[in-house]
Design an enzyme around this catalytic site. Structure first.
Site, mmCIF file in Angstrom:
data_model
loop_
_atom_site.group_PDB
_atom_site.id
_atom_site.type_symbol
_atom_site.label_atom_id
_atom_site.label_comp_id
_atom_site.label_asym_id
_atom_site.label_seq_id
_atom_site.Cartn_x
_atom_site.Cartn_y
_atom_site.Cartn_z
ATOM 1 N N TYR A 1 5.164 5.604 -1.158
ATOM 2 C CA TYR A 1 4.974 4.326 -0.461
ATOM 3 C C TYR A 1 4.291 3.308 -1.384
ATOM 4 O O TYR A 1 4.769 2.181 -1.556
ATOM 5 C CB TYR A 1 4.139 4.558 0.807
ATOM 6 C CG TYR A 1 3.670 3.291 1.450
ATOM 7 C CD1 TYR A 1 4.581 2.376 1.966
ATOM 8 C CD2 TYR A 1 2.307 2.994 1.537
ATOM 9 C CE1 TYR A 1 4.146 1.194 2.550
ATOM 10 C CE2 TYR A 1 1.870 1.825 2.124
ATOM 11 C CZ TYR A 1 2.787 0.919 2.620
ATOM 12 O OH TYR A 1 2.360 -0.250 3.196
ATOM 13 N N ASN B 1 15.828 -5.546 12.162
ATOM 14 C CA ASN B 1 16.903 -4.631 12.599
ATOM 15 C C ASN B 1 16.429 -3.705 13.726
ATOM 16 O O ASN B 1 17.171 -2.825 14.161
ATOM 17 C CB ASN B 1 17.441 -3.805 11.421
ATOM 18 C CG ASN B 1 16.397 -2.878 10.838
ATOM 19 O OD1 ASN B 1 15.304 -2.741 11.391
ATOM 20 N ND2 ASN B 1 16.717 -2.233 9.729
ATOM 21 N N PHE C 1 7.644 -8.409 6.159
ATOM 22 C CA PHE C 1 6.869 -7.318 6.775
ATOM 23 C C PHE C 1 7.740 -6.082 7.022
ATOM 24 O O PHE C 1 7.285 -5.145 7.671
ATOM 25 C CB PHE C 1 6.334 -7.762 8.145
ATOM 26 C CG PHE C 1 5.389 -8.923 8.101
ATOM 27 C CD1 PHE C 1 4.023 -8.718 7.980
ATOM 28 C CD2 PHE C 1 5.854 -10.223 8.164
ATOM 29 C CE1 PHE C 1 3.143 -9.785 7.940
ATOM 30 C CE2 PHE C 1 4.981 -11.296 8.123
ATOM 31 C CZ PHE C 1 3.624 -11.086 8.009
HETATM 32 N N1 UFG Z 1 -6.087 10.518 10.193
HETATM 33 C C1 UFG Z 1 -6.491 11.654 10.847
HETATM 34 N N2 UFG Z 1 -5.774 12.049 11.945
HETATM 35 C C2 UFG Z 1 -4.677 11.387 12.392
HETATM 36 C C3 UFG Z 1 -4.280 10.203 11.710
HETATM 37 C C4 UFG Z 1 -5.005 9.804 10.616
HETATM 38 O O1 UFG Z 1 -7.452 12.305 10.471
HETATM 39 O O2 UFG Z 1 -4.067 11.819 13.381
HETATM 40 C C5 UFG Z 1 -6.852 10.068 9.020
HETATM 41 C C6 UFG Z 1 -6.017 9.985 7.763
HETATM 42 O O3 UFG Z 1 -5.954 11.223 7.119
HETATM 43 C C7 UFG Z 1 -6.764 8.917 6.984
HETATM 44 C C8 UFG Z 1 -7.321 7.990 8.076
HETATM 45 O O4 UFG Z 1 -7.288 8.762 9.272
HETATM 46 O O5 UFG Z 1 -7.830 9.480 6.305
HETATM 47 C C9 UFG Z 1 -6.504 6.751 8.272
HETATM 48 O O6 UFG Z 1 -5.148 7.134 8.406
HETATM 49 P P1 UFG Z 1 -4.004 6.132 8.855
HETATM 50 O O7 UFG Z 1 -2.743 6.907 8.928
HETATM 51 O O8 UFG Z 1 -4.424 5.375 10.061
HETATM 52 O O9 UFG Z 1 -3.950 5.074 7.675
HETATM 53 P P2 UFG Z 1 -3.785 5.299 6.106
HETATM 54 O O10 UFG Z 1 -5.129 5.056 5.499
HETATM 55 O O11 UFG Z 1 -3.121 6.566 5.755
HETATM 56 O O12 UFG Z 1 -2.716 4.187 5.738
HETATM 57 C C10 UFG Z 1 -2.857 2.843 6.087
HETATM 58 C C11 UFG Z 1 -1.481 2.223 6.160
HETATM 59 C C12 UFG Z 1 -0.837 2.250 4.814
HETATM 60 C C13 UFG Z 1 -1.759 1.665 3.786
HETATM 61 C C14 UFG Z 1 -3.106 2.271 3.825
HETATM 62 C C15 UFG Z 1 -3.993 1.554 2.870
HETATM 63 O O13 UFG Z 1 -0.659 2.948 7.067
HETATM 64 O O14 UFG Z 1 0.338 1.496 4.881
HETATM 65 O O15 UFG Z 1 -3.623 2.181 5.138
HETATM 66 O O16 UFG Z 1 -5.315 1.806 3.115
HETATM 67 F F1 UFG Z 1 -1.249 1.881 2.554
#
Ligand code: UFG
Length: 332
Positions: A145, A37, A77
């Site tokens: 999530y 979409n 996805f």
């Molecule tokens: N982080 C920062 N600054 C930012 C963005 C992220 O410090 O600007 C940190 C986050 O706090 C986290 C790490 O970088 O510790 C990774 O963050 P991401 O947002 O890149 O990824 P996440 O680990 O939160 O999430 C990703 C996917 C999810 C999935 C998860 C599983 O987006 O869908 O990995 O590990 F569930």
């Protein structure tokens, strides 16, 4: 012999991981139908196959699609995937990630489509009790999530029992990188993921990167994650598809690199790859973030012969940087 020339419905094929999947399926000689979409996906990321604009929660669209195409398998996805956003807008996540997925599965059952590959997540585990995380680790998500993804996994097990719908749920850790062509890559708006944000800071599109939390119980106080290349993820889907089409039973697999890097280490690697200094600002913890997530992916390696090509974070970041610089140049 792996099955060839099947028709695969890729729901969310205009997104980051979905678009890499479409490319890999086409290279693998499959026919591809993309349903998207474009709410978070981008038309220009769909580099082949037939595009059907529409929503996975729309029964009429699905009925038309399944009636007019002999779909052998569905890959899904099309979920919202931001942990932070899900904390603030849980119902948005429940509506799209669960309710719309029920509509999709319901249509599959009505049209006797029996094979499903589901993008699940490390977020189903919650705060890990042991590292690396194996698939039998308890699933106690710490954010909406993760709850939505776990709910769908449970729904799939019930659909298998009741309707013989065979599925593979792939629990991704941190998807990263981009196809070597530089033609597709991560493109979220707003961007929330660490590596693209770091690269935006490297190229001057942002002033700095905020590091969310510096008091975690890790070596440098920042969160540790397991980054896995998007094409390695796509390859795992192909293996799962072949297994299902050859009659394998339903399964759940982790997909990670089995290595963890802290936020500060990611920034350091990105500085080395890009040759740019990345300004950092320390910020409070982000709600819902576990301290450490590292996968054991032994099960899929053993059962399906998955062999990730990228085992080095520098190479993953380099592929993302290649996409980032090409994409910026195209927009300039
Ligand atoms: N982080 C920062 N600054 C930012 C963005 C992220 O410090 O600007 C940190 C986050 O706090 C986290 C790490 O970088 O510790 C990774 O963050 P991401 O947002 O890149 O990824 P996440 O680990 O939160 O999430 C990703 C996917 C999810 C999935 C998860 C599983 O987006 O869908 O990995 O590990 F569930």
């Amino acid at each position: 012999m792996p099955n060839k020339k099947k028709t695969i419905l890729v729901v969310g094929g205009a997104g980051y991981i979905g678009s890499h999947m479409v490319r890999k399926l086409i290279r693998g000689n499959h026919a591809v139908v993309v349903l998207d979409n474009l709410s978070t996906g981008n038309r220009k990321l769909i580099q082949g196959g037939e595009f059907v604009p529409g929503d996975l929660g729309d029964r009429k669209t699905l009925d038309q699609l399944f009636s007019s195409h002999a779909i052998d398998a569905v890959m899904h996805f099309a979920a919202f995937s931001q942990v932070g956003e899900s904390m603030h807008h849980p119902l948005k996540y429940y509506r799209n990630n669960i309710a719309a997925t029920i509509t999709l599965l319901d249509a599959m059952v009505r049209h006797s489509v029996k094979h499903f590959i589901f993008s699940s997540t490390a977020a189903v585990y919650g705060e890990p009790e042991a590292i690396p995380i194996i698939e039998d680790h308890p699933c106690i998500p710490t954010n909406p999530y993760g709850n939505t993804k776990l709910a769908v996994e449970r729904m799939l097990a019930d659909c298998d029992a009741a309707h013989d719908l065979k599925y593979v749920a792939l629990r991704y850790f941190n998807a990263a990188g981009a196809d070597g062509s530089g033609e597709i890559g991560e493109m979220h708006d707003p961007e929330t993921h660490l590596i693209p944000i770091v690269l935006q800071a490297a190229s001057g599109q942002r002033d700095h990167i905020q590091v969310f939390g510096t008091d975690y119980p890790t070596t440098d106080g920042t969160c540790i994650r397991d980054y896995v290349h998007v094409n390695d993820l796509a390859q795992a889907h192909l293996l799962a598809l072949d297994a299902l089409l050859e009659g394998a039973g339903s399964a759940v697999y982790n997909l990670g690199s089995s290595k963890g890097y802290s936020v500060r280490e990611v920034i350091g690697k990105a500085e080395a790859v890009t040759g740019h200094k990345i300004p950092v600002m320390e910020a409070p913890r982000r709600a819902g973030d576990p301290a450490i997530l590292i996968a054991s992916s032994d099960r899929i390696k053993k059962e399906l012969g998955w062999k990730p090509v990228y085992d080095d974070l520098g190479a993953i970041i380099e592929s993302a940087w290649n996409w980032h610089t090409k994409e910026r140049a195209a927009r300039a």
